[in-house]
Structure formats: C-alpha cells, structure tokens
Scaffold this motif. Structure first.
Motif, short mmCIF file in Angstrom:
data_model
loop_
_atom_site.label_atom_id
_atom_site.label_comp_id
_atom_site.label_asym_id
_atom_site.label_seq_id
_atom_site.Cartn_x
_atom_site.Cartn_y
_atom_site.Cartn_z
N LEU A 134 -13.67 28.37 19.64
CA LEU A 134 -13.71 29.69 19.68
C LEU A 134 -14.87 29.81 20.11
O LEU A 134 -16.15 31.01 20.62
CB LEU A 134 -13.94 30.23 18.24
N PHE A 135 -16.15 28.57 19.64
CA PHE A 135 -17.98 28.82 20.23
C PHE A 135 -17.63 28.90 21.65
O PHE A 135 -18.87 29.14 22.00
CB PHE A 135 -18.50 27.40 18.89
N SER A 136 -17.17 28.02 21.89
CA SER A 136 -16.97 27.17 23.75
C SER A 136 -16.47 28.38 24.12
O SER A 136 -15.14 27.76 25.54
CB SER A 136 -17.38 25.90 23.89
N LEU A 137 -15.78 29.15 24.15
CA LEU A 137 -14.94 30.12 24.42
C LEU A 137 -14.76 30.17 26.24
O LEU A 137 -13.71 29.70 27.04
CB LEU A 137 -14.20 31.16 23.70
N HIS A 138 -16.22 30.67 26.42
CA HIS A 138 -16.02 31.16 28.02
C HIS A 138 -16.32 29.60 28.93
O HIS A 138 -15.30 29.48 30.06
CB HIS A 138 -17.88 31.17 28.24
N GLU A 139 -17.02 28.73 28.16
CA GLU A 139 -16.18 26.87 28.93
C GLU A 139 -15.23 26.69 28.52
O GLU A 139 -14.64 26.30 30.05
CB GLU A 139 -17.16 26.15 27.64
N VAL A 140 -14.58 27.16 27.38
CA VAL A 140 -12.87 26.56 27.83
C VAL A 140 -12.39 27.19 28.83
O VAL A 140 -11.74 26.62 29.80
CB VAL A 140 -12.57 27.13 25.62
N GLY B 239 -26.28 16.86 1.59
CA GLY B 239 -26.69 18.26 1.19
C GLY B 239 -25.98 18.50 0.92
O GLY B 239 -25.55 19.06 2.64
N ARG B 240 -25.37 19.33 0.15
CA ARG B 240 -24.21 20.42 -0.11
C ARG B 240 -24.59 20.87 0.83
O ARG B 240 -24.31 22.24 1.46
CB ARG B 240 -23.71 20.89 -1.46
N ALA B 241 -26.09 22.54 0.03
CA ALA B 241 -26.46 23.82 1.06
C ALA B 241 -26.55 22.92 2.46
O ALA B 241 -26.74 23.87 2.95
CB ALA B 241 -27.87 23.91 0.18
N ASP B 242 -27.39 21.77 2.96
CA ASP B 242 -27.25 22.22 3.97
C ASP B 242 -25.87 22.01 5.15
O ASP B 242 -26.48 22.59 5.95
CB ASP B 242 -27.31 20.21 4.52
N VAL B 243 -24.66 21.74 4.68
CA VAL B 243 -23.79 22.44 4.94
C VAL B 243 -22.66 23.83 5.20
O VAL B 243 -22.96 23.39 6.38
CB VAL B 243 -23.01 20.79 4.12
N GLY B 244 -23.61 23.39 4.07
CA GLY B 244 -22.88 25.39 3.69
C GLY B 244 -23.97 25.61 4.10
O GLY B 244 -23.17 27.26 5.65
N ARG B 245 -25.11 26.23 4.70
CA ARG B 245 -26.26 26.78 5.65
C ARG B 245 -25.52 27.06 7.54
O ARG B 245 -26.03 27.94 7.17
CB ARG B 245 -27.22 26.38 6.21
N ARG B 246 -25.19 25.23 7.36
CA ARG B 246 -25.00 25.18 8.63
C ARG B 246 -23.66 25.63 9.37
O ARG B 246 -23.69 26.31 10.16
CB ARG B 246 -25.03 24.03 9.12
N GLU B 247 -22.35 25.41 8.28
CA GLU B 247 -20.99 25.86 8.47
C GLU B 247 -20.89 27.66 8.95
O GLU B 247 -20.47 28.03 9.27
CB GLU B 247 -20.25 25.09 7.75
N ALA B 248 -21.94 28.18 7.99
CA ALA B 248 -22.18 29.78 8.01
C ALA B 248 -22.70 30.09 9.03
O ALA B 248 -22.26 31.32 10.00
CB ALA B 248 -22.69 29.89 6.96
N GLU B 249 -23.18 29.86 9.42
CA GLU B 249 -24.33 30.34 10.77
C GLU B 249 -23.15 29.88 11.80
O GLU B 249 -23.02 30.58 13.01
CB GLU B 249 -25.61 29.10 10.89
N LEU B 250 -22.54 28.14 12.29
CA LEU B 250 -22.36 27.91 13.47
C LEU B 250 -21.20 29.02 13.76
O LEU B 250 -20.81 29.68 14.73
CB LEU B 250 -21.92 26.59 13.18
N TRP B 251 -20.03 29.54 12.15
CA TRP B 251 -19.30 30.22 12.55
C TRP B 251 -19.23 31.33 12.47
O TRP B 251 -18.21 32.23 13.80
CB TRP B 251 -17.57 29.77 11.65
N ALA B 252 -20.04 32.06 12.00
CA ALA B 252 -20.73 33.02 12.55
C ALA B 252 -20.43 33.89 13.49
O ALA B 252 -20.41 34.52 14.22
CB ALA B 252 -21.67 33.98 11.62
N ASP B 253 -21.62 32.75 14.70
CA ASP B 253 -21.99 32.87 15.78
C ASP B 253 -20.89 32.49 16.58
O ASP B 253 -20.71 33.33 18.23
CB ASP B 253 -22.28 31.56 16.16
N ALA B 254 -19.69 31.56 15.87
CA ALA B 254 -18.46 31.79 17.26
C ALA B 254 -17.90 32.54 17.24
O ALA B 254 -17.21 32.73 18.46
CB ALA B 254 -18.06 30.25 16.14
N LEU B 255 -17.59 32.65 16.39
CA LEU B 255 -16.38 34.69 16.55
C LEU B 255 -17.04 35.60 16.71
O LEU B 255 -16.83 36.33 17.66
CB LEU B 255 -16.35 34.83 14.73
N GLU B 256 -19.04 35.39 16.78
CA GLU B 256 -18.84 36.67 17.66
C GLU B 256 -18.93 36.53 19.28
O GLU B 256 -19.13 37.30 20.35
CB GLU B 256 -20.53 36.80 16.71
N ARG B 257 -19.50 35.29 19.85
CA ARG B 257 -19.05 34.56 20.73
C ARG B 257 -17.88 34.51 21.56
O ARG B 257 -17.51 35.18 22.47
CB ARG B 257 -19.59 33.04 20.81
#
Length: 388
Positions: free
Chosen positions: A234-240, A280-298
C-alpha cells in the motif's frame, strides 16, 4: 557489559563484518548491484547507535546476515540462469491492506488454488528454482529452515496462531524485499530513524524489480500466475505498479482505530525480540500510526489515476462469509473457481475456525496513542470507508 564486549559486539554490525560473515557462511562474495549498500549501511549505523547488549547484537547480526545470504544465493541463481531475467510476470494477483485486516487468511485461502503459485517461505530464505515437492525433505536448505521455523514457533506460539507460518507454506513478499535492504521489515524490528526517513522518502521501484527477479528464479519453469501478498505494498503502490503494470490488486480494509493497537503489539513483539528493553511501546505506536495513515493516502492517490483492476474487501464482510468474499473476488477478476478448489478452501476454513474474543486485547493507550488521535489521523480514510 564490559568495554571489550561492547567493542566486539559492535564490530559484528559493521557492513564489512556482516558481508564477510555472509561470504564465510555461503562461500559467495557476489551480492549483485551495490545499490543495496546504502540501505544496509544506514540500517547498521542506526542499530549500532542503539547500544544493544551482546545477545541482541548477535540476534540482529543473525537476522540481517540471513538476508545477506539470501541476496547472495539469489544473485548466484540468476547468474546461472540469466534467461530468467527477461521472463514476463503477467497479471499477478496482489493482496495488500492494512495489517490485521485479513490479508494472511485471504492469502492462505487463495494459495490453495492450483492455478496460482506463490513464494514458499523456505524459498524466500534460500532462493532457487522450486524443486518438486516430493524432494523437499531431502534438501538441506529446506531441512534447515524447517528446523529454524519450528524452534522459533516453539518460543513464539502467537506467531503460529496469527500467521500460521510454516517452512513449506506460502510467504508474503516482505522477506524477499528485505534482501534488497529497502524494506519496511527493518524499521519494524528496530527503531532506526535515519534508515526509516531514507526508506520512506525514496522511490522503491528498484526493490520491486529485485522482488520480480527473485520470483522469476523461484518460479523457473512454472507458468502459473503469481499470487503475492504484502501489506506494505500500500505504501509503495506506485512502485508496485511500475514493476507489475498489469497487476490485479485486492485491497483489504478495516477501521484503523480498531486495528492499530493490534498492529502496534505485533511490531512491538518483533522489536522486543531484537532489542529487549530498548523497544519502546510509544515509539512503535507513533511510527505505525504515521506509516499506515500515509500508506492509505498514498494508495488512494495511486488508485485514483490507475487503470488496474482493484477489488476492495471489508474485514467484517470477510470474517462473516469468507467463501462469499472469495467468490466475489473471483467473479470481479474473471477467475475460475473450480469446485475442488472451493472444497479445499472450505475444508481449510473448517480446520481453522476463527477465534472469537470478548473484547480487544490491546487499546491505543498501551502504545502511547488515543482513540481521538487515531480518529483524527485516519479521518480521510475512515470517511471514505464509512467508519465514522
């Protein structure tokens, strides 16, 4: 940890040491195009900065070393069969969707259809032209990965429950992409900020070309259509779609507010295995939320401009009526669902009933998130899908 131990451990994770160790294991020194080095060097630099203990350094060196071995083996195989590089991969069916939205079960079900081929797990570790199934038990590489997988699942039974992983089972594309060293697999295992910025900011077409070439090697002599799965597509759909321009894509959907805590727990478990208390739990939560929000819009932006065939699958629909969803996919893609294949799929479902729970195992606050924050971050996607 003594200063001497720290120096010795740190040395294991230098690019020179990693490449030399891989060559020692495989006897191979050709890793193909040097383009993989930028990602490898950034990844190792970030991991060294984590100051991991010796056991976690060794675990990290083993995991990254495995992908270097995979890369060298694939390069060797493709050099022996250069004609494979010009072989087309026609109309692959690709499953992509938010993690925890049903991608694994859908992939496993469709892999029961003999009209498809997919990369078996052990061949994503030891790439070679797929040998006849009846010979695998005598193949050293299969024996090795089967033993490794069984040992891993003995210590992590949740992986068996959640992913139904086996050495001989179909595997997602992530493992092959990992050997390109431009892959979401690596920041899932360690907090690697420099690498993550580089990975998320680059054009990933070369990584998917690498994937296609390794698939050509594994599927040498097999003319069946490829069935692939990787949520990060999803994040790299253009490249796929640059590499697989006639791909047919199944996008699975689930409300991210419900799935993000589970996604974060999955990633946190992987990080803890390689980082211990540095995860770190908070590091994981922040990173995953940012990545997947970006992936869905991309992905949405790519789909708006694409002529490819897409099928959307709602998690709720799939969990209520798996075979109904399968039939709908086949109808929309004009695929033939043979009666014996449908029966095999139903038998698999009967043998693997979906577990029910009284409530979510994890909540956003477990990972430094809030429901309101997730609703805001995923507002555009949730509105499109009717989750609001």
């Amino acid at each position: 940890m003594t200063t001497q131990e720290a120096v010795r451990s740190d040395h294991l994770l230098t690019p020179e040491a990693m490449l030399a160790a891989s060559t020692s294991r495989t006897g191979l020194s050709d890793f193909g195009s040097s383009s993989f080095r930028e990602g490898l060097d950034l990844l190792l630099s970030d991991i060294r900065a984590l100051d991991l203990g010796p056991a976690y350094v060794r675990a990290s060196a083993w995991r990254i070393g495995q992908s270097l071995d995979t890369r060298a083996l694939a390069v060797q195989g493709l050099k022996a069969r250069p004609e494979l590089l010009s072989r087309p991969i026609r109309e692959p069916v690709i499953i992509a969707g938010l993690v925890r939205s049903g991608t694994t079960a859908l992939h496993l079900l469709m892999s029961l259809d003999p009209q498809f081929q997919g990369p078996e797990h052990w061949l994503t570790v030891y790439p070679m032209p797929r040998p006849p199934r009846e010979t695998w038990d005598a193949i050293v590489q299969y024996q090795s990965e089967k033993a490794t997988m069984e040992a891993f699942l003995a210590t992590s039974p949740e992986a068996a429950d959640d992913h139904m992983m086996t050495a001989e089972g179909i595997e997602e594309s992530l493992f092959i992409l990992g050997s390109s060293f431009s892959s979401n697999m690596w920041p899932s295992m360690w907090q690697v900020p420099q690498y993550d910025r580089w990975y998320r900011g680059r054009d990933d077409t070369d990584s998917y070309r690498w994937l296609a070439d390794v698939l050509r090697l594994i599927g040498a002599g097999d003319e069946r259509r490829w069935l692939l799965k990787n949520p990060t597509d999803l994040f790299s759909l253009h490249e796929v779609l640059n590499v697989f321009p006639d791909a047919k894509v199944i996008q699975t959907h689930r409300d991210p507010v419900d799935s993000m805590p589970s996604v974060s727990n999955l990633i946190f478990s992987a990080r803890r295995a390689f980082c211990g208390d540095k995860a770190g739990r908070a590091d994981v939560g922040r990173r995953e939320a940012e990545l997947w929000a970006d992936a869905l819009e991309r992905a949405e932006a790519v789909r708006a401009k694409s002529d490819n065939a897409f099928v959307d699958v709602e998690f709720g629909d799939f969990t209520r009526d798996q075979m109904g969803v399968i039939r709908s996919i086949y109808d929309q893609f004009d695929l033939t669902l043979a009666p014996e294949t449908e029966a095999a799929m139903q038998a698999w479902l009967d043998a693997h009933p979906r577990r029910t729970s009284k409530g979510p195992k994890h909540v956003p606050e477990d990972f430094g998130l809030t429901r309101q924050g997730l609703e805001e971050k995923f507002a555009a996607y949730r509105k499109r899908r009717g989750y609001m």
